[in-house]
Design a protein around this motif. Structure first.
Motif, PDB file in Angstrom:
ATOM      1  N   PHE A 107     -26.326  84.290  22.355  1.00 27.27           N
ATOM      2  CA  PHE A 107     -27.021  83.033  22.624  1.00 27.27           C
ATOM      3  C   PHE A 107     -26.145  81.808  22.359  1.00 27.27           C
ATOM      4  O   PHE A 107     -26.597  80.677  22.562  1.00 27.27           O
ATOM      5  CB  PHE A 107     -28.309  82.949  21.796  1.00 27.27           C
ATOM      6  CG  PHE A 107     -29.452  83.702  22.401  1.00 27.27           C
ATOM      7  CD1 PHE A 107     -30.280  83.107  23.352  1.00 27.27           C
ATOM      8  CD2 PHE A 107     -29.696  85.023  22.058  1.00 27.27           C
ATOM      9  CE1 PHE A 107     -31.335  83.800  23.917  1.00 27.27           C
ATOM     10  CE2 PHE A 107     -30.740  85.738  22.625  1.00 27.27           C
ATOM     11  CZ  PHE A 107     -31.566  85.130  23.561  1.00 27.27           C
ATOM     12  N   LEU A 108     -24.917  82.013  21.899  1.00 30.32           N
ATOM     13  CA  LEU A 108     -24.007  80.882  21.725  1.00 30.32           C
ATOM     14  C   LEU A 108     -23.665  80.290  23.092  1.00 30.32           C
ATOM     15  O   LEU A 108     -23.304  81.013  24.028  1.00 30.32           O
ATOM     16  CB  LEU A 108     -22.726  81.330  21.015  1.00 30.32           C
ATOM     17  CG  LEU A 108     -22.814  81.622  19.511  1.00 30.32           C
ATOM     18  CD1 LEU A 108     -21.474  82.140  18.999  1.00 30.32           C
ATOM     19  CD2 LEU A 108     -23.222  80.376  18.738  1.00 30.32           C
ATOM     20  N   LYS A 109     -23.736  78.983  23.194  1.00 30.89           N
ATOM     21  CA  LYS A 109     -23.419  78.315  24.457  1.00 30.89           C
ATOM     22  C   LYS A 109     -22.007  77.747  24.457  1.00 30.89           C
ATOM     23  O   LYS A 109     -21.421  77.531  25.517  1.00 30.89           O
ATOM     24  CB  LYS A 109     -24.437  77.197  24.712  1.00 30.89           C
ATOM     25  CG  LYS A 109     -25.859  77.714  24.908  1.00 30.89           C
ATOM     26  CD  LYS A 109     -26.829  76.570  25.157  1.00 30.89           C
ATOM     27  CE  LYS A 109     -28.255  77.101  25.358  1.00 30.89           C
ATOM     28  NZ  LYS A 109     -29.232  75.998  25.597  1.00 30.89           N
ATOM     29  N   GLU A 110     -21.480  77.512  23.276  1.00 29.71           N
ATOM     30  CA  GLU A 110     -20.151  76.917  23.156  1.00 29.71           C
ATOM     31  C   GLU A 110     -19.076  77.930  23.543  1.00 29.71           C
ATOM     32  O   GLU A 110     -19.154  79.101  23.169  1.00 29.71           O
ATOM     33  CB  GLU A 110     -19.935  76.451  21.720  1.00 29.71           C
ATOM     34  CG  GLU A 110     -18.753  75.533  21.526  1.00 29.71           C
ATOM     35  CD  GLU A 110     -18.732  74.944  20.131  1.00 29.71           C
ATOM     36  OE1 GLU A 110     -17.831  74.139  19.868  1.00 29.71           O
ATOM     37  OE2 GLU A 110     -19.609  75.280  19.313  1.00 29.71           O
ATOM     38  N   LYS A 111     -18.076  77.490  24.287  1.00 29.32           N
ATOM     39  CA  LYS A 111     -16.990  78.386  24.681  1.00 29.32           C
ATOM     40  C   LYS A 111     -15.753  78.103  23.835  1.00 29.32           C
ATOM     41  O   LYS A 111     -15.360  76.960  23.625  1.00 29.32           O
ATOM     42  CB  LYS A 111     -16.643  78.228  26.162  1.00 29.32           C
ATOM     43  CG  LYS A 111     -15.629  79.262  26.617  1.00 29.32           C
ATOM     44  CD  LYS A 111     -15.482  79.334  28.120  1.00 29.32           C
ATOM     45  CE  LYS A 111     -14.500  80.432  28.499  1.00 29.32           C
ATOM     46  NZ  LYS A 111     -14.300  80.530  29.957  1.00 29.32           N
ATOM     47  N   PHE A 112     -15.141  79.180  23.362  1.00 32.71           N
ATOM     48  CA  PHE A 112     -13.959  79.096  22.505  1.00 32.71           C
ATOM     49  C   PHE A 112     -12.738  79.635  23.249  1.00 32.71           C
ATOM     50  O   PHE A 112     -12.861  80.332  24.262  1.00 32.71           O
ATOM     51  CB  PHE A 112     -14.194  79.890  21.219  1.00 32.71           C
ATOM     52  CG  PHE A 112     -15.325  79.353  20.380  1.00 32.71           C
ATOM     53  CD1 PHE A 112     -15.089  78.397  19.406  1.00 32.71           C
ATOM     54  CD2 PHE A 112     -16.628  79.796  20.581  1.00 32.71           C
ATOM     55  CE1 PHE A 112     -16.138  77.892  18.637  1.00 32.71           C
ATOM     56  CE2 PHE A 112     -17.676  79.301  19.820  1.00 32.71           C
ATOM     57  CZ  PHE A 112     -17.432  78.343  18.844  1.00 32.71           C
ATOM     58  N   ASP A 113     -11.564  79.312  22.724  1.00 29.39           N
ATOM     59  CA  ASP A 113     -10.324  79.788  23.351  1.00 29.39           C
ATOM     60  C   ASP A 113     -10.061  81.262  23.068  1.00 29.39           C
ATOM     61  O   ASP A 113      -9.437  81.955  23.870  1.00 29.39           O
ATOM     62  CB  ASP A 113      -9.130  78.968  22.846  1.00 29.39           C
ATOM     63  CG  ASP A 113      -9.266  77.496  23.181  1.00 29.39           C
ATOM     64  OD1 ASP A 113      -9.718  77.195  24.309  1.00 29.39           O
ATOM     65  OD2 ASP A 113      -8.945  76.653  22.327  1.00 29.39           O
ATOM     66  N   ALA A 114     -10.519  81.734  21.916  1.00 29.91           N
ATOM     67  CA  ALA A 114     -10.310  83.134  21.523  1.00 29.91           C
ATOM     68  C   ALA A 114     -11.253  83.461  20.371  1.00 29.91           C
ATOM     69  O   ALA A 114     -11.878  82.576  19.778  1.00 29.91           O
ATOM     70  CB  ALA A 114      -8.863  83.361  21.109  1.00 29.91           C
ATOM     71  N   VAL A 115     -11.337  84.763  20.071  1.00 29.22           N
ATOM     72  CA  VAL A 115     -12.151  85.237  18.947  1.00 29.22           C
ATOM     73  C   VAL A 115     -11.240  85.970  17.961  1.00 29.22           C
ATOM     74  O   VAL A 115     -10.397  86.785  18.362  1.00 29.22           O
ATOM     75  CB  VAL A 115     -13.273  86.180  19.413  1.00 29.22           C
ATOM     76  CG1 VAL A 115     -14.135  86.603  18.212  1.00 29.22           C
ATOM     77  CG2 VAL A 115     -14.144  85.523  20.465  1.00 29.22           C
ATOM     78  N   PHE A 116     -11.421  85.659  16.685  1.00 30.45           N
ATOM     79  CA  PHE A 116     -10.674  86.332  15.627  1.00 30.45           C
ATOM     80  C   PHE A 116     -11.655  87.076  14.738  1.00 30.45           C
ATOM     81  O   PHE A 116     -12.563  86.475  14.165  1.00 30.45           O
ATOM     82  CB  PHE A 116      -9.885  85.317  14.799  1.00 30.45           C
ATOM     83  CG  PHE A 116      -9.191  85.900  13.591  1.00 30.45           C
ATOM     84  CD1 PHE A 116      -8.274  86.927  13.726  1.00 30.45           C
ATOM     85  CD2 PHE A 116      -9.465  85.410  12.313  1.00 30.45           C
ATOM     86  CE1 PHE A 116      -7.632  87.464  12.616  1.00 30.45           C
ATOM     87  CE2 PHE A 116      -8.825  85.928  11.199  1.00 30.45           C
ATOM     88  CZ  PHE A 116      -7.906  86.965  11.347  1.00 30.45           C
ATOM     89  N   VAL A 117     -11.495  88.393  14.621  1.00 33.75           N
ATOM     90  CA  VAL A 117     -12.350  89.211  13.759  1.00 33.75           C
ATOM     91  C   VAL A 117     -11.589  89.564  12.492  1.00 33.75           C
ATOM     92  O   VAL A 117     -10.522  90.184  12.558  1.00 33.75           O
ATOM     93  CB  VAL A 117     -12.799  90.511  14.461  1.00 33.75           C
ATOM     94  CG1 VAL A 117     -13.684  91.336  13.525  1.00 33.75           C
ATOM     95  CG2 VAL A 117     -13.540  90.203  15.749  1.00 33.75           C
ATOM     96  N   ASN A 118     -12.122  89.163  11.356  1.00 35.77           N
ATOM     97  CA  ASN A 118     -11.558  89.553  10.067  1.00 35.77           C
ATOM     98  C   ASN A 118     -12.331  90.797   9.618  1.00 35.77           C
ATOM     99  O   ASN A 118     -13.381  90.708   8.999  1.00 35.77           O
ATOM    100  CB  ASN A 118     -11.715  88.416   9.056  1.00 35.77           C
ATOM    101  CG  ASN A 118     -10.928  88.649   7.793  1.00 35.77           C
ATOM    102  OD1 ASN A 118      -9.705  88.602   7.799  1.00 35.77           O
ATOM    103  ND2 ASN A 118     -11.623  88.890   6.690  1.00 35.77           N
ATOM    104  N   GLN A 119     -11.827  91.968   9.966  1.00 37.66           N
ATOM    105  CA  GLN A 119     -12.601  93.212   9.861  1.00 37.66           C
ATOM    106  C   GLN A 119     -12.408  93.935   8.537  1.00 37.66           C
ATOM    107  O   GLN A 119     -11.394  94.570   8.296  1.00 37.66           O
ATOM    108  CB  GLN A 119     -12.245  94.151  11.020  1.00 37.66           C
ATOM    109  CG  GLN A 119     -13.061  95.436  11.029  1.00 37.66           C
ATOM    110  CD  GLN A 119     -12.245  96.656  10.667  1.00 37.66           C
ATOM    111  OE1 GLN A 119     -11.226  96.916  11.291  1.00 37.66           O
ATOM    112  NE2 GLN A 119     -12.687  97.411   9.674  1.00 37.66           N
TER     113      GLN A 119
END
Length: 398
Positions: free
Chosen positions: A96-108
């Motif tokens: 449901f996020l509408k904002e677009k980001f350049d990339a996603v970083f997962v700290n797993q």
């Protein structure tokens, strides 16, 4: 860079991802983190975060979006409810996020399912994911008692393989993770890069390291999570071997699922040479490091665990402290390579007690601490980490 970070844990929980996000903000990046409700390590969500309070915050420039999750509690059922509640609510929130980001970083960290919101967002906006693997799955399950080859383990093997194959690039904290990714998980099409952790600036001493002035009492400090994997009972049994040596005081600083068991063991053995300090805020930790003549590290004897390099190793080194431990694998190799401590096999409390005595009688204590600092500066310093992380994130845009 406009970056969406996904991690189930964030401030006020004591994880390095908070420092990473705030450092990236200070370097000009726009950071939003999708995270859960704080409850680690005591397992209880504070009242300040219940009833939909504090779901959106800005903390030191980082936009924080919190998703519902059950507190992890003290049981395995509570832990799994915690794991799945975040992965489900986080995935719904990401969609449901509408904002677009350049990339996603997962700290797993654990669980691997905390990566699912990132994958959902990736498919919605067709952007790339960089995953930083701190806990290896499903290997972490096997180390916690779920046997390799069991039904539950095999289910999570399939889930983990799918998640790791769904990201675009993977960073690993230990070089030994690479073989597991290739040979067990069959991850062959995703780029894998080694990026060990760093220590927060607060652990780096402002004054020059000197020889101990008081040659009578020696303080040995274990700092961090006191859980099943950390094998802190090995330290307590070593303390029992040293009970008649008035020179030795052992300090345990931290909290976790095995803290009560440790209290009971200390009481049963009637030990007066072990001090329990409980959980402390990160900003309070330097005083415990400062009082330490050497830091202690232990892990269970487990083939999978031996692949890991606990983040406390970098903190110990940055503080210029010799490291004494009962631990196998990557950590043992690194400490021996750095020549900054004394290590015996995991869970060998008798050898650990002998190492403590050997350290007290050593004329090389100061040099061990100096070696630790030099190795840290050459291999783990924060500036190197952030620059490499930034470069890996920017490559996602190419």
């Amino acid at each position: 860079m406009k970056l969406l970070v996904v991690c189930q844990y964030y401030y006020p929980e004591p994880f390095r991802i908070t420092d990473i996000c705030e450092t990236l903000v200070n370097r000009g990046h726009e950071i939003t983190i999708l995270t859960g409700l704080p409850n680690y390590p005591d397992g209880i969500v504070p009242n300040d975060y219940k009833k939909r309070k504090k779901r959106y915050e800005i903390i030191n420039g980082v936009k924080v979006i919190r998703c519902f999750e059950y507190g992890r509690g003290k049981s395995k059922i509570g832990l799994f409810a915690n794991y799945f509640s975040f992965s489900i609510s986080g995935t719904i929130k990401a969609l449901f996020l509408k904002e677009k980001f350049d990339a996603v970083f997962v700290n797993q960290l654990s669980p691997i399912m905390m990566s699912l919101p990132a994958i959902a967002y990736k498919y919605k906006f067709n952007i790339k994911i960089l995953l930083y693997c701190l806990d290896l799955w499903p290997a972490s399950l096997a180390a916690g008692g779920i046997k390799s080859g069991s039904f539950v383990h095999n289910i999570f093997l399939l889930i983990s393989r799918w998640i790791y194959n769904s990201v675009d690039s993977i960073l690993i904290t230990s070089s030994m993770f690479n073989d597991y990714f290739i040979n067990i998980l069959n991850i062959n099409s995703v780029k894998i890069t080694h990026l060990p952790q760093y220590a927060e600036d607060i652990f780096i001493p402002k004054n020059q390291i000197h020889n101990k002035k008081n040659n009578y009492k020696y303080n040995f400090v274990f700092a961090g999570n006191i859980g099943e994997m950390q094998s802190v009972d090995t330290i307590i049994y070593a303390a029992n071997e040293l009970r008649n040596n008035e020179n030795v005081i052992i300090h345990l600083v931290g909290d976790g699922s095995k803290l009560n068991d440790c209290k009971l063991l200390i009481s049963e053995l009637n030990l007066s040479n072990v001090r329990l300090h409980g959980r402390k805020a990160v900003e309070d930790m330097p005083k415990f490091y400062d009082m330490a003549d050497a830091m202690l590290i232990t892990l269970k004897s487990n083939e999978i665990l031996s692949m890991t390099l606990p983040g406390k190793v970098q903190s110990y080194m940055a503080a210029g402290k010799p490291i004494i431990g009962a631990i196998n694998g990557e950590t043992k190799t690194i400490i021996n390579e750095a020549n900054c401590g004394m290590i015996c096999d995991a869970e060998d409390y008798i050898s650990l007690s002998k190492l403590i005595l050997e350290f007290i009688n050593s004329s090389n204590k100061l040099q061990m601490g100096l070696n630790a600092v030099e190795y840290y500066k050459s291999n783990y310093n924060k500036e190197m980490f952030i620059e490499k992380l930034e470069n890996e994130l920017l490559r996602l845009e190419e």
